[in-house]
Design an enzyme around this catalytic site. Structure first.
Site, PDB file in Angstrom:
ATOM      1  N   LYS A  79      -0.290 -16.037  -7.415  1.00 44.78           N
ATOM      2  CA  LYS A  79      -0.673 -17.451  -7.489  1.00 44.78           C
ATOM      3  C   LYS A  79      -0.717 -18.041  -6.083  1.00 44.78           C
ATOM      4  O   LYS A  79       0.148 -17.740  -5.243  1.00 44.78           O
ATOM      5  CB  LYS A  79       0.347 -18.197  -8.351  1.00 44.78           C
ATOM      6  CG  LYS A  79      -0.025 -19.620  -8.701  1.00 44.78           C
ATOM      7  CD  LYS A  79       1.033 -20.258  -9.618  1.00 44.78           C
ATOM      8  CE  LYS A  79       0.634 -21.648 -10.053  1.00 44.78           C
ATOM      9  NZ  LYS A  79       1.673 -22.280 -10.908  1.00 44.78           N
ATOM     10  N   SER A 154      -0.373 -24.290 -15.062  1.00 43.72           N
ATOM     11  CA  SER A 154      -1.164 -24.265 -13.847  1.00 43.72           C
ATOM     12  C   SER A 154      -1.462 -22.864 -13.326  1.00 43.72           C
ATOM     13  O   SER A 154      -2.345 -22.707 -12.497  1.00 43.72           O
ATOM     14  CB  SER A 154      -0.453 -25.074 -12.766  1.00 43.72           C
ATOM     15  OG  SER A 154       0.785 -24.465 -12.437  1.00 43.72           O
ATOM     16  N   SER A 178       4.139 -23.611 -16.734  1.00 44.94           N
ATOM     17  CA  SER A 178       2.949 -23.089 -16.064  1.00 44.94           C
ATOM     18  C   SER A 178       2.790 -21.578 -16.026  1.00 44.94           C
ATOM     19  O   SER A 178       1.721 -21.092 -15.667  1.00 44.94           O
ATOM     20  CB  SER A 178       2.875 -23.625 -14.636  1.00 44.94           C
ATOM     21  OG  SER A 178       2.310 -24.910 -14.654  1.00 44.94           O
TER      22      SER A 178
HETATM   23  N1  GLN Z   1       1.650 -28.843 -16.865  1.00 46.17           N
HETATM   24  C1  GLN Z   1       2.830 -29.354 -16.239  1.00 46.17           C
HETATM   25  C2  GLN Z   1       2.438 -30.329 -15.167  1.00 46.17           C
HETATM   26  O1  GLN Z   1       1.327 -30.666 -15.099  1.00 46.17           O
HETATM   27  C3  GLN Z   1       3.660 -28.238 -15.731  1.00 46.17           C
HETATM   28  C4  GLN Z   1       3.193 -27.633 -14.480  1.00 46.17           C
HETATM   29  C5  GLN Z   1       4.030 -26.487 -14.025  1.00 46.17           C
HETATM   30  O2  GLN Z   1       4.796 -25.890 -14.781  1.00 46.17           O
HETATM   31  N2  GLN Z   1       3.887 -26.162 -12.747  1.00 46.17           N
HETATM   32  O3  GLN Z   1       3.222 -30.774 -14.399  1.00 46.17           O
END
Ligand code: GLN
Length: 486
Positions: A79, A154, A178
């Protein structure tokens, strides 16, 4: 080479049996990326030259007859918020478009010691903020199982790369879901370790009190192999802990012990949340777990409903503090800013104005607000109290059961564009994954059944989640491997 069925385990065996060399394997993966990634868009950058060097070093070691670790030569996707020295690390933000990592993240250093091969960096929501990878400043990633749908986020690029066999495994980061949510959407395994099990050094910080790096893999066994490699104390991350996970122990769970695990089904995760398809898939997964001889029982986590609001108050506070360092002086400068800015103030304004996307700006502003004097008690402080109540809910049920089983997401992968205009609807796709991060627990997302790619049929992947006690990764990894064998 048959890339479609390569797990870490099978790759390692193939390499030792001389079915292929590490270099041939890396080249085969780059050929696959060239053929498939235009349609899917999992990678932001690839690293053919350095990957070839890394793979050749493994082949030299093997030719000399050296023993090599399980991860030697394994082609990985990383990532883009995780630093790999000398490779770009943009976090999918225009802010860091020209930034190249000057050191290895703690987790990457451990993978390098084990001679893994790094194919490239994957697309994500900007600074890991989102649930669909649509917040990337550079491109959209598509779900390999249905190109009209999102891969989740994400860590959407990392999940799509593994699902479409453009890497054997990958790393993602998980702050509120994420790793697990995109893994569920893409039909692969996603594992979020206990907070502090894996170093956060070199992970571009979003919400420091919740961020955690973890693997995305084809199988639970592979997740255990990756986790054993990356876990452990790192002197430069004060929140990391001394751990003693062992690959052989984690990948050879004692089945007698696993069968005695008591499984809790938290009612708040089953009422009104999951849609019909997810509900039916959950019934199937629960039946299978019970078929293995495990006992399940209903439990309650009454403060679950406060998890999303508590997160959307405390997360922006940390985001606004963490992203303040991206001021256009340190790290990379955006070319337009270099050209147009006349004063220091100009640099700050232009760099942040051009560099941050709309979702990032929304959170930075919200974070500055909740921390401001007069509002701190009403918002940030109350969110921290809710967080404590949520953590206590888990402590209480874990006196009674060993593992919790829940859905990962309320729905399967949604359509690209479906939720972009409605941030609240997007935020709610993490209702089942987020509480775990607020409490610092380990959790894994496992496909309910195999979802082969390509040609996996018409069905969209659905995952279920196992949540474990702190530092009891072995329980959920063990049960997951047991499940996957049937
Ligand atoms: N979807 C969540 C957010 O938008 C979690 C993101 C994550 O776990 N990095 O913050």
């Amino acid at each position: 080479m048959d890339l479609d069925h390569l797990t870490i385990k099978k790759f390692h065996e193939g390499l030792l049996d001389k079915q292929f060399s590490a270099l041939e394997a890396a080249q085969a993966f780059f050929a696959r990326i060239k053929a498939s990634d235009e349609a899917i868009g999992a990678y932001l950058s690839t690293a053919e030259e350095s990957a070839a060097r890394e793979a050749e070093a493994v082949d030299v070691a093997l030719a000399k007859g050296d023993d090599v670790p399980t991860l030697a030569g394994i082609p990985l996707a990383i990532k883009d918020c995780i630093l790999v020295k000398d490779l770009p690390a943009t976090s999918a933000s225009k802010m860091l478009e020209r930034y190249v990592a000057s050191y290895d993240a703690g987790a990457i250093a451990r993978l390098k010691e084990r001679r893994a091969v790094f194919l490239g960096k994957t697309n994500m929501d900007e600074f890991a903020m989102g649930s669909s990878t649509e917040n990337s400043a550079f491109k959209k990633t598509r779900n390999p199982h249905d190109l009209s749908r999102v891969p989740g986020g994400s860590s959407g690029g990392s999940a799509a790369a593994v699902a479409a066999h453009m890497a054997v495994a990958s790393l993602g980061s998980d702050t509120f879901g994420s790793i697990r949510q995109p893994s569920a959407f893409c039909g692969v395994v996603g594992f979020k370790p206990t907070y502090g099990a894996v170093s956060r050094s070199g992970l571009i910080a979003m919400t420091s009190s919740m961020d955690q790096i973890g693997p995305i893999t084809q199988t639970v066994e592979d997740a255990a192999i990756m986790f054993a490699a990356i876990a452990g104390r790192d002197p430069v991350d004060a929140t990391s802990s001394e751990t003693h996970y062992d690959e052989t122990a984690l990948t050879n769970p004692d089945l007698g012990g696993i069968r005695r695990l008591r499984i809790g089904l938290p009612e708040e995760y089953f009422v009104d949340g999951p849609d019909r398809e997810v509900g039916a898939a959950m019934d199937e997964a629960i039946r299978r777990i019970e078929g293995l001889g495990l006992k399940t029982k209903k439990v309650s986590l009454p403060h679950t409903k406060y998890a999303v609001p508590a997160y959307y108050l405390s997360m922006p506070a940390e985001v606004s503090s963490n992203l303040a360092r991206l001021d256009g002086i340190r790290y990379a400068r955006i070319p337009e800013v270099d050209r147009d800015a006349k004063t220091l103030r100009d640099i700050y304004f232009k760099q942040k104005g051009i560099g941050f996307g709309p979702e990032t700006k929304r959170r930075v502003i919200l974070g500055a607000f909740v921390l401001s004097s007069g509002y701190y008690d009403a918002y940030y402080d109350r969110a921290q109290r809710a967080r404590t109540l949520i953590a206590r809910d888990f402590d209480r049920v874990f006196e009674d059961v060993d593992v919790l089983m829940t859905p990962v997401t309320p729905t399967p992968a949604f359509k690209i564009g479906e939720k972009t205009d409605d941030p609240l609807a997007m935020y709610l796709s993490d209702v089942f994954t987020g509480p775990v991060n607020l409490a610092g627990l380990p959790a894994i997302s496992i496909p309910v059944k195999p979802y082969p790619y390509p040609g996996g049929g018409r069905e969209l992947p659905i995952g279920f989640q196992l949540i474990g006690k702190k530092w009891r990764e072995a329980d959920i990894l063990g049960l997951g491997q047991y499940y996957e064998r049937i």
